[in-house]
Design a protein around this motif. Structure first.
Motif, PDB file in Angstrom:
ATOM      1  N   CYS A   1     -17.300  28.900  17.341  1.00  0.00           N
ATOM      2  CA  CYS A   1     -16.808  29.613  16.154  1.00  0.00           C
ATOM      3  C   CYS A   1     -15.899  28.733  15.310  1.00  0.00           C
ATOM      4  CB  CYS A   1     -16.083  30.889  16.561  1.00  0.00           C
ATOM      5  SG  CYS A   1     -17.170  32.164  17.241  1.00  0.00           S
ATOM      6  N   TYR A   2     -15.029  27.967  15.960  1.00  0.00           N
ATOM      7  CA  TYR A   2     -14.099  27.103  15.234  1.00  0.00           C
ATOM      8  C   TYR A   2     -14.812  25.948  14.538  1.00  0.00           C
ATOM      9  CZ  TYR A   2     -10.326  29.570  17.694  1.00  0.00           C
ATOM     10  OH  TYR A   2      -9.468  30.525  18.179  1.00  0.00           O
ATOM     11  N   GLY A   3     -16.084  25.737  14.850  1.00  0.00           N
ATOM     12  CA  GLY A   3     -16.864  24.697  14.197  1.00  0.00           C
ATOM     13  C   GLY A   3     -17.363  25.099  12.813  1.00  0.00           C
ATOM     14  N   TYR A   4     -17.075  26.335  12.398  1.00  0.00           N
ATOM     15  CA  TYR A   4     -17.487  26.825  11.079  1.00  0.00           C
ATOM     16  C   TYR A   4     -16.283  26.904  10.148  1.00  0.00           C
ATOM     17  CZ  TYR A   4     -22.026  28.017  13.023  1.00  0.00           C
ATOM     18  OH  TYR A   4     -23.264  27.940  13.606  1.00  0.00           O
ATOM     19  N   ASP A   5     -16.555  26.895   8.840  1.00  0.00           N
ATOM     20  CA  ASP A   5     -15.495  26.965   7.824  1.00  0.00           C
ATOM     21  C   ASP A   5     -15.039  28.391   7.545  1.00  0.00           C
ATOM     22  OD1 ASP A   5     -15.819  24.213   7.347  1.00  0.00           O
ATOM     23  OD2 ASP A   5     -17.308  24.578   5.780  1.00  0.00           O
ATOM     24  N   GLN A   6     -15.981  29.328   7.583  1.00  0.00           N
ATOM     25  CA  GLN A   6     -15.720  30.700   7.157  1.00  0.00           C
ATOM     26  C   GLN A   6     -16.374  31.682   8.125  1.00  0.00           C
ATOM     27  OE1 GLN A   6     -14.089  32.003   4.369  1.00  0.00           O
ATOM     28  NE2 GLN A   6     -13.383  29.938   3.939  1.00  0.00           N
ATOM     29  N   ALA A   7     -15.893  32.924   8.057  1.00  0.00           N
ATOM     30  CA  ALA A   7     -16.501  34.020   8.808  1.00  0.00           C
ATOM     31  C   ALA A   7     -16.463  35.267   7.940  1.00  0.00           C
ATOM     32  CB  ALA A   7     -15.752  34.261  10.110  1.00  0.00           C
ATOM     33  N   MET A   8     -17.339  36.207   8.268  1.00  0.00           N
ATOM     34  CA  MET A   8     -17.336  37.499   7.604  1.00  0.00           C
ATOM     35  C   MET A   8     -17.623  38.559   8.661  1.00  0.00           C
ATOM     36  SD  MET A   8     -19.757  39.363   4.795  1.00  0.00           S
ATOM     37  CE  MET A   8     -20.875  39.938   6.055  1.00  0.00           C
ATOM     38  N   LEU A   9     -16.793  39.580   8.694  1.00  0.00           N
ATOM     39  CA  LEU A   9     -16.974  40.724   9.578  1.00  0.00           C
ATOM     40  C   LEU A   9     -17.460  41.877   8.716  1.00  0.00           C
ATOM     41  CD1 LEU A   9     -16.405  41.727  12.548  1.00  0.00           C
ATOM     42  CD2 LEU A   9     -14.236  42.596  11.653  1.00  0.00           C
ATOM     43  N   PHE A  10     -18.488  42.613   9.168  1.00  0.00           N
ATOM     44  CA  PHE A  10     -18.954  43.753   8.372  1.00  0.00           C
ATOM     45  C   PHE A  10     -19.319  44.924   9.269  1.00  0.00           C
ATOM     46  CE2 PHE A  10     -22.954  41.564   9.201  1.00  0.00           C
ATOM     47  CZ  PHE A  10     -23.886  42.576   9.352  1.00  0.00           C
ATOM     48  N   THR A  11     -19.366  46.119   8.649  1.00  0.00           N
ATOM     49  CA  THR A  11     -19.607  47.350   9.407  1.00  0.00           C
ATOM     50  C   THR A  11     -20.655  48.238   8.757  1.00  0.00           C
ATOM     51  OG1 THR A  11     -17.950  48.679   8.245  1.00  0.00           O
ATOM     52  CG2 THR A  11     -17.197  47.448  10.158  1.00  0.00           C
ATOM     53  N   THR A  12     -21.180  49.122   9.594  1.00  0.00           N
ATOM     54  CA  THR A  12     -21.929  50.295   9.154  1.00  0.00           C
ATOM     55  C   THR A  12     -21.320  51.477   9.895  1.00  0.00           C
ATOM     56  OG1 THR A  12     -23.578  50.059  10.925  1.00  0.00           O
ATOM     57  CG2 THR A  12     -24.104  49.044   8.800  1.00  0.00           C
ATOM     58  N   ALA A  13     -21.423  52.640   9.318  1.00  0.00           N
ATOM     59  CA  ALA A  13     -21.000  53.875   9.996  1.00  0.00           C
ATOM     60  C   ALA A  13     -22.073  54.919   9.752  1.00  0.00           C
ATOM     61  CB  ALA A  13     -19.653  54.350   9.467  1.00  0.00           C
ATOM     62  N   THR A  14     -22.414  55.634  10.802  1.00  0.00           N
ATOM     63  CA  THR A  14     -23.483  56.617  10.731  1.00  0.00           C
ATOM     64  C   THR A  14     -23.011  57.923  11.356  1.00  0.00           C
ATOM     65  OG1 THR A  14     -25.096  54.832  10.971  1.00  0.00           O
ATOM     66  CG2 THR A  14     -25.885  57.069  11.395  1.00  0.00           C
TER      67      THR A  14
ATOM     68  N   ALA B   1     -30.306  36.876   6.672  1.00  0.00           N
ATOM     69  CA  ALA B   1     -31.185  36.213   5.703  1.00  0.00           C
ATOM     70  C   ALA B   1     -30.390  35.726   4.487  1.00  0.00           C
ATOM     71  CB  ALA B   1     -32.306  37.151   5.275  1.00  0.00           C
ATOM     72  N   VAL B   2     -29.444  36.540   4.017  1.00  0.00           N
ATOM     73  CA  VAL B   2     -28.601  36.125   2.880  1.00  0.00           C
ATOM     74  C   VAL B   2     -27.835  34.858   3.238  1.00  0.00           C
ATOM     75  CG1 VAL B   2     -26.553  36.731   1.504  1.00  0.00           C
ATOM     76  CG2 VAL B   2     -28.364  38.435   1.883  1.00  0.00           C
ATOM     77  N   PHE B   3     -27.134  34.890   4.351  1.00  0.00           N
ATOM     78  CA  PHE B   3     -26.295  33.747   4.718  1.00  0.00           C
ATOM     79  C   PHE B   3     -27.121  32.506   5.030  1.00  0.00           C
ATOM     80  CE2 PHE B   3     -23.029  36.905   4.934  1.00  0.00           C
ATOM     81  CZ  PHE B   3     -21.887  36.205   4.588  1.00  0.00           C
ATOM     82  N   ARG B   4     -28.265  32.696   5.650  1.00  0.00           N
ATOM     83  CA  ARG B   4     -29.080  31.533   6.017  1.00  0.00           C
ATOM     84  C   ARG B   4     -29.732  30.871   4.810  1.00  0.00           C
ATOM     85  NH1 ARG B   4     -31.080  33.858  11.847  1.00  0.00           N
ATOM     86  NH2 ARG B   4     -29.259  33.083  12.987  1.00  0.00           N
ATOM     87  N   ARG B   5     -29.766  31.549   3.673  1.00  0.00           N
ATOM     88  CA  ARG B   5     -30.212  30.883   2.435  1.00  0.00           C
ATOM     89  C   ARG B   5     -29.185  29.839   1.991  1.00  0.00           C
ATOM     90  NH1 ARG B   5     -32.653  35.834   1.353  1.00  0.00           N
ATOM     91  NH2 ARG B   5     -30.952  36.801   0.199  1.00  0.00           N
TER      92      ARG B   5
ATOM     93  N   PHE C   1     -20.177  30.703   9.006  1.00  0.00           N
ATOM     94  CA  PHE C   1     -20.972  29.822   8.152  1.00  0.00           C
ATOM     95  C   PHE C   1     -20.110  28.714   7.593  1.00  0.00           C
ATOM     96  CE2 PHE C   1     -19.084  33.051   5.541  1.00  0.00           C
ATOM     97  CZ  PHE C   1     -18.827  32.468   4.306  1.00  0.00           C
ATOM     98  N   ASN C   2     -20.774  27.712   7.075  1.00  0.00           N
ATOM     99  CA  ASN C   2     -20.082  26.585   6.441  1.00  0.00           C
ATOM    100  C   ASN C   2     -20.258  26.672   4.928  1.00  0.00           C
ATOM    101  OD1 ASN C   2     -18.959  25.155   8.691  1.00  0.00           O
ATOM    102  ND2 ASN C   2     -21.063  24.688   9.258  1.00  0.00           N
TER     103      ASN C   2
END
Length: 180
Positions: free
Chosen positions: A65-78, A105-109, A178-179
């Motif tokens: 994890c520390y090898g990346y520049d950025q992170a994003m945490l996200f949620t869904t609720a149902t 798919a978004v991030f891997r672009r 992601f970087n």
């Protein structure tokens, strides 16, 4: 325009409840979370490439994890019928995993090597090949955040994300590293 701005535009088109960007150094790791895995509380320990021990030690997960520049945490609720509605929980999880595929798919672009972490082990195959053969779908197998030793329960409020969205709801979390 920077990468994060472009990513935010694409994320706005998806049914994400909440998300926050953070630095990998802000991720809260806990050996206690991993101990729950080793206690086999969800039944996936030693049964999946997405879970311990296949994902490596907490220390190796931290290093990854520390090898990346950025992170994003996200949620869904149902909404579910009740807190005992296991069928509803499973359906919500499958929907969350489908959204996680879209987010991946978004991030891997922007970063083909983005690391995607999700919920409670992988749901891609009915029976995992672990430990007898390599993962059949490594691009769709997302290790569990808990398996990495990540303490989502403490991170969420620090990022102004609700951990609990009320009675008769189930909230699922995923993380992308992601970087830039």
């Amino acid at each position: 325009m920077n990468k994060q701005t472009e990513i935010k535009k694409e994320l706005a088109q998806l049914p994400i409840l909440e998300y926050a960007f953070l630095k990998p150094g802000e991720i809260i790791f806990s050996k206690e979370v991993r101990d729950l895995c080793e206690g086999n509380s969800c039944g996936m320990y030693h049964k999946s490439w997405a879970c311990p021990p296949a994902v490596g030690s907490v220390e190796s997960c931290m290093e990854k994890c520390y090898g990346y520049d950025q992170a994003m945490l996200f949620t869904t609720a149902t909404a579910v019928a009740s807190s005992f509605d296991m069928k509803g929980w499973m359906q919500a999880r499958l929907e969350h995993e489908a959204l996680t595929d879209q987010v991946a798919a978004v991030f891997r672009r922007y970063d083909k090597d983005a690391l995607i972490l999700s919920t409670e082990g992988c749901t891609v195959c009915k029976k995992c090949t672990y430990p007898d053969a390599p993962c059949r779908f490594p691009d769709r197998m997302y290790p569990a955040t808990e398996g990495y030793g990540i303490m989502v329960m403490q991170m969420a409020p620090a990022l102004n994300i609700r951990y609990n969205n009320g009675a008769n709801t189930v909230t699922y979390f995923s993380m992308v590293l992601f970087n830039e």
